[in-house]
Scaffold this motif. Sequence first.
Motif, PDB file in Angstrom:
ATOM      1  N   VAL A   1       0.640  -1.089   0.017  1.00  0.00           N
ATOM      2  CA  VAL A   1      -0.073   0.130  -0.005  1.00  0.00           C
ATOM      3  C   VAL A   1       0.917   1.409   0.060  1.00  0.00           C
ATOM      4  N   ALA A   2       0.519   2.257  -1.005  1.00  0.00           N
ATOM      5  CA  ALA A   2       1.001   3.571  -0.844  1.00  0.00           C
ATOM      6  C   ALA A   2       0.049   4.392  -0.234  1.00  0.00           C
TER       7      ALA A   2
ATOM      8  N   HIS B   1      -3.800   0.751  -3.218  1.00  0.00           N
ATOM      9  CA  HIS B   1      -3.549  -0.494  -2.739  1.00  0.00           C
ATOM     10  C   HIS B   1      -3.095  -1.627  -3.911  1.00  0.00           C
ATOM     11  N   MET B   2      -2.124  -2.381  -3.652  1.00  0.00           N
ATOM     12  CA  MET B   2      -1.664  -3.179  -4.850  1.00  0.00           C
ATOM     13  C   MET B   2      -1.545  -4.633  -4.232  1.00  0.00           C
ATOM     14  N   ARG B   3      -1.907  -5.465  -5.268  1.00  0.00           N
ATOM     15  CA  ARG B   3      -1.861  -6.951  -5.076  1.00  0.00           C
ATOM     16  C   ARG B   3      -0.897  -7.650  -5.993  1.00  0.00           C
TER      17      ARG B   3
ATOM     18  N   SER C   1      -2.501  -6.016  -9.351  1.00  0.00           N
ATOM     19  CA  SER C   1      -3.915  -5.345  -9.455  1.00  0.00           C
ATOM     20  C   SER C   1      -3.741  -4.292  -8.393  1.00  0.00           C
ATOM     21  N   GLN C   2      -4.258  -3.040  -8.909  1.00  0.00           N
ATOM     22  CA  GLN C   2      -4.312  -1.781  -8.298  1.00  0.00           C
ATOM     23  C   GLN C   2      -5.779  -1.261  -7.886  1.00  0.00           C
ATOM     24  N   SER C   3      -5.810  -0.648  -6.489  1.00  0.00           N
ATOM     25  CA  SER C   3      -7.175  -0.356  -6.206  1.00  0.00           C
ATOM     26  C   SER C   3      -6.959   0.767  -5.453  1.00  0.00           C
ATOM     27  N   SER C   4      -8.064   1.704  -5.216  1.00  0.00           N
ATOM     28  CA  SER C   4      -8.232   2.744  -4.146  1.00  0.00           C
ATOM     29  C   SER C   4      -8.530   2.308  -3.050  1.00  0.00           C
ATOM     30  N   LEU C   5      -9.084   1.062  -2.985  1.00  0.00           N
ATOM     31  CA  LEU C   5      -9.644   0.472  -1.400  1.00  0.00           C
ATOM     32  C   LEU C   5      -8.988  -0.852  -1.386  1.00  0.00           C
ATOM     33  N   PRO C   6      -8.818  -1.220  -0.144  1.00  0.00           N
ATOM     34  CA  PRO C   6      -8.447  -2.594   0.202  1.00  0.00           C
ATOM     35  C   PRO C   6      -9.088  -3.905  -0.559  1.00  0.00           C
ATOM     36  N   PHE C   7      -8.577  -4.600  -0.843  1.00  0.00           N
ATOM     37  CA  PHE C   7      -8.905  -5.697  -1.880  1.00  0.00           C
ATOM     38  C   PHE C   7      -9.884  -6.661  -0.791  1.00  0.00           C
ATOM     39  N   THR C   8     -10.922  -7.014  -1.352  1.00  0.00           N
ATOM     40  CA  THR C   8     -11.976  -7.839  -0.566  1.00  0.00           C
ATOM     41  C   THR C   8     -12.239  -9.103  -1.456  1.00  0.00           C
ATOM     42  N   ASP C   9     -12.852 -10.356  -0.723  1.00  0.00           N
ATOM     43  CA  ASP C   9     -13.128 -11.444  -1.777  1.00  0.00           C
ATOM     44  C   ASP C   9     -14.427 -11.234  -2.279  1.00  0.00           C
ATOM     45  N   SER C  10     -15.189  -9.899  -1.842  1.00  0.00           N
ATOM     46  CA  SER C  10     -16.516  -9.752  -2.834  1.00  0.00           C
ATOM     47  C   SER C  10     -16.089  -9.027  -4.163  1.00  0.00           C
ATOM     48  N   GLY C  11     -14.770  -8.691  -4.456  1.00  0.00           N
ATOM     49  CA  GLY C  11     -14.688  -7.997  -5.823  1.00  0.00           C
ATOM     50  C   GLY C  11     -15.266  -7.010  -5.924  1.00  0.00           C
ATOM     51  N   LEU C  12     -15.675  -6.118  -4.955  1.00  0.00           N
ATOM     52  CA  LEU C  12     -16.422  -4.920  -5.227  1.00  0.00           C
ATOM     53  C   LEU C  12     -15.261  -3.997  -5.594  1.00  0.00           C
TER      54      LEU C  12
ATOM     55  N   VAL D   1     -13.425  -0.461  -7.860  1.00  0.00           N
ATOM     56  CA  VAL D   1     -12.648  -0.395  -9.348  1.00  0.00           C
ATOM     57  C   VAL D   1     -10.954  -1.058  -9.100  1.00  0.00           C
ATOM     58  N   THR D   2     -10.778  -1.985  -9.885  1.00  0.00           N
ATOM     59  CA  THR D   2      -9.443  -2.548  -9.829  1.00  0.00           C
ATOM     60  C   THR D   2      -8.739  -2.628 -11.401  1.00  0.00           C
ATOM     61  N   LEU D   3      -7.532  -2.223 -11.288  1.00  0.00           N
ATOM     62  CA  LEU D   3      -6.859  -2.252 -12.687  1.00  0.00           C
ATOM     63  C   LEU D   3      -5.886  -3.177 -12.393  1.00  0.00           C
ATOM     64  N   GLY D   4      -5.964  -4.420 -13.413  1.00  0.00           N
ATOM     65  CA  GLY D   4      -5.144  -5.351 -13.472  1.00  0.00           C
ATOM     66  C   GLY D   4      -4.263  -5.349 -14.573  1.00  0.00           C
ATOM     67  N   GLN D   5      -2.884  -5.782 -14.315  1.00  0.00           N
ATOM     68  CA  GLN D   5      -1.889  -6.016 -15.546  1.00  0.00           C
ATOM     69  C   GLN D   5      -1.141  -7.399 -15.324  1.00  0.00           C
ATOM     70  N   ASN D   6      -0.801  -7.941 -16.399  1.00  0.00           N
ATOM     71  CA  ASN D   6      -0.043  -9.163 -16.230  1.00  0.00           C
ATOM     72  C   ASN D   6       1.291  -8.962 -16.909  1.00  0.00           C
ATOM     73  N   PHE D   7       2.394  -9.775 -16.480  1.00  0.00           N
ATOM     74  CA  PHE D   7       3.733  -9.720 -16.743  1.00  0.00           C
ATOM     75  C   PHE D   7       4.475 -10.921 -16.654  1.00  0.00           C
ATOM     76  N   ASP D   8       5.229 -11.112 -17.697  1.00  0.00           N
ATOM     77  CA  ASP D   8       6.052 -12.379 -17.891  1.00  0.00           C
ATOM     78  C   ASP D   8       7.112 -12.351 -16.708  1.00  0.00           C
ATOM     79  N   GLU D   9       7.671 -11.324 -16.335  1.00  0.00           N
ATOM     80  CA  GLU D   9       8.872 -11.278 -15.412  1.00  0.00           C
ATOM     81  C   GLU D   9       8.550 -10.489 -14.167  1.00  0.00           C
ATOM     82  N   LEU D  10       8.963 -10.844 -13.085  1.00  0.00           N
ATOM     83  CA  LEU D  10       8.560 -10.038 -11.912  1.00  0.00           C
ATOM     84  C   LEU D  10       9.267  -8.667 -11.806  1.00  0.00           C
ATOM     85  N   GLY D  11      10.482  -8.290 -12.381  1.00  0.00           N
ATOM     86  CA  GLY D  11      11.105  -7.202 -12.547  1.00  0.00           C
ATOM     87  C   GLY D  11      10.221  -6.069 -13.186  1.00  0.00           C
ATOM     88  N   ASP D  12       9.357  -6.552 -14.157  1.00  0.00           N
ATOM     89  CA  ASP D  12       8.384  -5.804 -15.006  1.00  0.00           C
ATOM     90  C   ASP D  12       7.433  -5.370 -14.047  1.00  0.00           C
TER      91      ASP D  12
END
Length: 200
Positions: A67-68, A90-92, A105-116, A118-129
Motif C-alpha cells: 500500500v502507498a 493498494h496493490m496485490r 492489481s491496483q485499487s484505491s480500496l483494500p482488496f476483498t473477496d467480494s470483488g467490489l 474498481v481494480t486495474l489489473g496487469q499481467n507480466f512475464d517477469e517479476l522485474g516488470d
Amino acid sequence: MSLFASLAQADGLTPGAHAVSAPQRNEITDFRLSKDAEGVLLSATMRFEIPDQVADALYKGIPVFFVAEAEVVRERWYWSDKTVARVARHMRLSYQPLTRRWRLSQSSLPFTDSGLGVTLGQNFDELGDALAVMQRITRWNVADTEVLNSKTPQTLNFQFRLDISQLPRPLQLGTVGRSGWNMTLSRSVPLAGLNAETEQ
C-alpha cells in the motif's frame, strides 16, 4: 537453499535475479510535489528489493499486498496535528505457477473477496516488470487545491509498505516478529510555498 532460490534456478535464473539480495537497499530515489487545477500531485520513484520470505510466499502462489499512502497534516498548537487529506493506493502482487506469469492489481480500496470496487489489473512475464510499475508513481492527486490555502504549517507524509493485514490470517500470525516481512519507505515534506514543482 530457500524456496525462492530453488525456483529461480529451475527458471534458469541465478538467485537474486528478481531484485532479491542481502542486504536490502530500499530507498526513494526521486520525490516531487506539484500543483495544478486539480490539486496537489505527487510523483515518486522508489527502489526496493522483495525480501526472501516474501518471494518464497509469492512463488508458492500466495498473493502479497502493498500500500502507498499519502496524508496532509496541519499543525495545531492546542491539540494533536489534524489530518486534512488522506489517500491510499493498494496493490496485490501474485504469481501463477501454471502459466508462470505475474499479475499486479491496483485499487484505491483494500482488496476483498467480494470483488467490489474498481481494480486495474496487469499481467507480466517477469517479476522485474511488475516491480517497475510498483516502484513508480506519476502525478498522483493526493489533496485538493484548497488544502494549500491554509496559512498554518502543513506537512505531506508519504509511505510505501508491505500490507500484512490483507494476508490470510494464518500467514499474518506467522509474520509477527519476523523482520523478513518488514518493508517500509517513507518521506515527509512541508507544503509551504508549493507554487511550482518541488523536488525533494
